[in-house]
Design a protein around this motif. Sequence first.
Motif, PDB file in Angstrom:
ATOM      1  N   PRO A  11       0.841  -1.216   0.000  1.00 11.38           N
ATOM      2  CA  PRO A  11       0.000   0.000   0.000  1.00 11.38           C
ATOM      3  C   PRO A  11       0.868   1.255   0.000  1.00 11.38           C
ATOM      4  O   PRO A  11       1.910   1.297   0.659  1.00 11.38           O
ATOM      5  N   LEU A  12       0.439   2.215  -0.787  1.00  7.74           N
ATOM      6  CA  LEU A  12       1.192   3.468  -0.830  1.00  7.74           C
ATOM      7  C   LEU A  12       1.001   4.229   0.468  1.00  7.74           C
ATOM      8  O   LEU A  12      -0.089   4.281   1.048  1.00  7.74           O
ATOM      9  N   LYS A  13       2.074   4.813   0.898  1.00  5.62           N
ATOM     10  CA  LYS A  13       2.008   5.644   2.103  1.00  5.62           C
ATOM     11  C   LYS A  13       1.971   7.106   1.678  1.00  5.62           C
ATOM     12  O   LYS A  13       2.826   7.544   0.915  1.00  5.62           O
ATOM     13  N   SER A  14       0.997   7.794   2.153  1.00  2.00           N
ATOM     14  CA  SER A  14       0.869   9.207   1.792  1.00  2.00           C
ATOM     15  C   SER A  14       1.343  10.095   2.925  1.00  2.00           C
ATOM     16  O   SER A  14       1.185   9.763   4.098  1.00  2.00           O
ATOM     17  N   SER A  15       1.962  11.171   2.524  1.00  2.00           N
ATOM     18  CA  SER A  15       2.376  12.148   3.539  1.00  2.00           C
ATOM     19  C   SER A  15       1.237  13.084   3.922  1.00  2.00           C
ATOM     20  O   SER A  15       1.371  13.905   4.814  1.00  2.00           O
ATOM     21  N   ILE A  16       0.074  12.956   3.234  1.00  4.53           N
ATOM     22  CA  ILE A  16      -1.067  13.836   3.541  1.00  4.53           C
ATOM     23  C   ILE A  16      -1.864  13.230   4.687  1.00  4.53           C
ATOM     24  O   ILE A  16      -2.292  12.079   4.608  1.00  4.53           O
ATOM     25  N   PRO A  17      -2.041  13.932   5.750  1.00  5.69           N
ATOM     26  CA  PRO A  17      -2.792  13.384   6.885  1.00  5.69           C
ATOM     27  C   PRO A  17      -4.233  13.149   6.500  1.00  5.69           C
ATOM     28  O   PRO A  17      -4.778  13.803   5.604  1.00  5.69           O
ATOM     29  N   PRO A  18      -4.875  12.163   7.125  1.00  3.46           N
ATOM     30  CA  PRO A  18      -6.283  11.903   6.816  1.00  3.46           C
ATOM     31  C   PRO A  18      -7.140  13.117   7.123  1.00  3.46           C
ATOM     32  O   PRO A  18      -6.858  13.882   8.036  1.00  3.46           O
ATOM     33  N   LEU A  19      -8.200  13.275   6.329  1.00  5.73           N
ATOM     34  CA  LEU A  19      -9.092  14.403   6.544  1.00  5.73           C
ATOM     35  C   LEU A  19      -9.927  14.176   7.789  1.00  5.73           C
ATOM     36  O   LEU A  19     -10.442  13.087   8.023  1.00  5.73           O
ATOM     37  N   LEU A  20     -10.045  15.200   8.566  1.00  2.00           N
ATOM     38  CA  LEU A  20     -10.862  15.129   9.775  1.00  2.00           C
ATOM     39  C   LEU A  20     -12.235  15.716   9.474  1.00  2.00           C
ATOM     40  O   LEU A  20     -12.369  16.638   8.665  1.00  2.00           O
ATOM     41  N   PRO A  21     -13.254  15.169  10.093  1.00  2.00           N
ATOM     42  CA  PRO A  21     -14.584  15.737   9.862  1.00  2.00           C
ATOM     43  C   PRO A  21     -14.653  17.185  10.342  1.00  2.00           C
ATOM     44  O   PRO A  21     -14.043  17.541  11.355  1.00  2.00           O
ATOM     45  N   ILE A  22     -15.354  17.999   9.587  1.00  2.00           N
ATOM     46  CA  ILE A  22     -15.509  19.407   9.968  1.00  2.00           C
ATOM     47  C   ILE A  22     -16.773  19.531  10.795  1.00  2.00           C
ATOM     48  O   ILE A  22     -17.868  19.177  10.361  1.00  2.00           O
ATOM     49  N   ILE A  23     -16.623  20.016  11.986  1.00  2.00           N
ATOM     50  CA  ILE A  23     -17.761  20.164  12.895  1.00  2.00           C
ATOM     51  C   ILE A  23     -18.038  21.645  13.058  1.00  2.00           C
ATOM     52  O   ILE A  23     -17.192  22.387  13.580  1.00  2.00           O
ATOM     53  N   ALA A  24     -19.185  22.074  12.584  1.00  2.00           N
ATOM     54  CA  ALA A  24     -19.552  23.485  12.684  1.00  2.00           C
ATOM     55  C   ALA A  24     -20.293  23.715  13.994  1.00  2.00           C
ATOM     56  O   ALA A  24     -21.204  22.969  14.338  1.00  2.00           O
ATOM     57  N   SER A  25     -19.879  24.747  14.684  1.00  2.00           N
ATOM     58  CA  SER A  25     -20.534  25.067  15.945  1.00  2.00           C
ATOM     59  C   SER A  25     -21.903  25.685  15.671  1.00  2.00           C
ATOM     60  O   SER A  25     -22.049  26.544  14.817  1.00  2.00           O
ATOM     61  N   THR A  26     -22.888  25.196  16.376  1.00  2.00           N
ATOM     62  CA  THR A  26     -24.247  25.774  16.232  1.00  2.00           C
ATOM     63  C   THR A  26     -24.517  26.845  17.277  1.00  2.00           C
ATOM     64  O   THR A  26     -25.576  27.447  17.291  1.00  2.00           O
ATOM     65  N   THR A  27     -23.524  27.064  18.143  1.00  2.00           N
ATOM     66  CA  THR A  27     -23.736  28.045  19.208  1.00  2.00           C
ATOM     67  C   THR A  27     -22.929  29.308  18.988  1.00  2.00           C
ATOM     68  O   THR A  27     -23.080  30.256  19.731  1.00  2.00           O
ATOM     69  N   SER A  28     -22.051  29.316  18.001  1.00  2.00           N
ATOM     70  CA  SER A  28     -21.231  30.503  17.783  1.00  2.00           C
ATOM     71  C   SER A  28     -22.102  31.642  17.276  1.00  2.00           C
ATOM     72  O   SER A  28     -23.055  31.431  16.521  1.00  2.00           O
ATOM     73  N   PRO A  29     -21.813  32.864  17.695  1.00  2.00           N
ATOM     74  CA  PRO A  29     -22.637  33.998  17.271  1.00  2.00           C
ATOM     75  C   PRO A  29     -22.509  34.231  15.774  1.00  2.00           C
ATOM     76  O   PRO A  29     -21.454  33.979  15.182  1.00  2.00           O
ATOM     77  N   PRO A  30     -23.563  34.700  15.124  1.00  2.00           N
ATOM     78  CA  PRO A  30     -23.498  34.957  13.682  1.00  2.00           C
ATOM     79  C   PRO A  30     -22.530  36.082  13.367  1.00  2.00           C
ATOM     80  O   PRO A  30     -22.368  37.022  14.146  1.00  2.00           O
ATOM     81  N   THR A  31     -21.887  35.976  12.244  1.00  2.00           N
ATOM     82  CA  THR A  31     -20.990  37.039  11.798  1.00  2.00           C
ATOM     83  C   THR A  31     -21.829  38.212  11.311  1.00  2.00           C
ATOM     84  O   THR A  31     -23.015  38.067  11.004  1.00  2.00           O
ATOM     85  N   PRO A  32     -21.217  39.408  11.201  1.00  2.00           N
ATOM     86  CA  PRO A  32     -21.970  40.549  10.663  1.00  2.00           C
ATOM     87  C   PRO A  32     -22.570  40.257   9.292  1.00  2.00           C
ATOM     88  O   PRO A  32     -23.693  40.668   8.987  1.00  2.00           O
TER      89      PRO A  32
END
Length: 310
Positions: A7-28
């Motif tokens: 198996p090829l070994k990649s130097s690119i780290p695995p992608l992590l899931p993006i978790i968006a915060s639902t509590t962060s205040p809205p931007t302008p």
Amino acid sequence: MPLHLHPLKSSIPPLLPIIASTTSPPTPAQTRVDILSESLPFIQRFRGKTIVVKYGGAALQCNVLSDLVLFSCVALRHVLVHGSGPEINAWLLRTGHESKFHNGLRVTDAHTMEVVELVLDGKINKSLVDEINILGGTSVGLCGKDARLLTARPSSESAVLGFVGEVARVDPSVLHSILADGHIPVIASVAADEAAQGYNVNTDITAWKLAAAVGAEKLILLKDVAGILEDRNDPRSLVKEIDIARIRRMMEEGKVAGGMIPKVSFSLGISLANGLVLTETLPNLLFFIEAIELGTQSMVDRADCFKSPS
């Protein structure tokens, strides 16, 4: 030899899931998008219509000017009518004079009249024009004397009130051209009679007369209370709808007092397409319209109060 695949070994780290915060205040930017999205039904309903907004006193602390500029960009037409009782009070005190009132109207001697005109037409009016222009709108500052917009006559109680006037005539010609060019007229509630004597005219009544003269769709009075109260000492006793008979009864019973007297009195002769709204100082103009629709402000029943102003 057999071929072994590794198996090829990649130097690119695995992608992590993006978790968006639902509590962060809205931007302008998000806030602006939300406001525009929620405003769409209002814009569609009032496109090309005129709304008169009375703005003064405690309401001067309410940030509605940016909303007027925003809505003027999408073909809504606004007329801004203002007073500024607290500012007049402060300047009178600086000159050693105390403010006096009679039935909610300012007693206006010659010195007070001079201060009223300097504060409203010279100071507040030009400050509002500057602020609208800074926000990206274009506004024209006027008072009732300009282009004979408002012609005054002495009040029926002039012996007590002095230079307090009633609006005898409105010539909205100058407003039609200003509105047609996409500008926001900003009008100080000062007028003159045929002999050029200046008068202090009530801002609420001035706004009503102007609204009737330009055929406004709505007249919105910004105040520091939610509307007409059954018990003026209980903010929970809001009267959401009221007719003329009940207005007269509440005035006779003394339930309407102070600065609310002229606000309610002139509704006895109001002439508008969709009525009068007495509203508190809410965060922006969109909230005013929501408040009207939800019944959280007082709405004068138009069924029996549409008369032409005298």
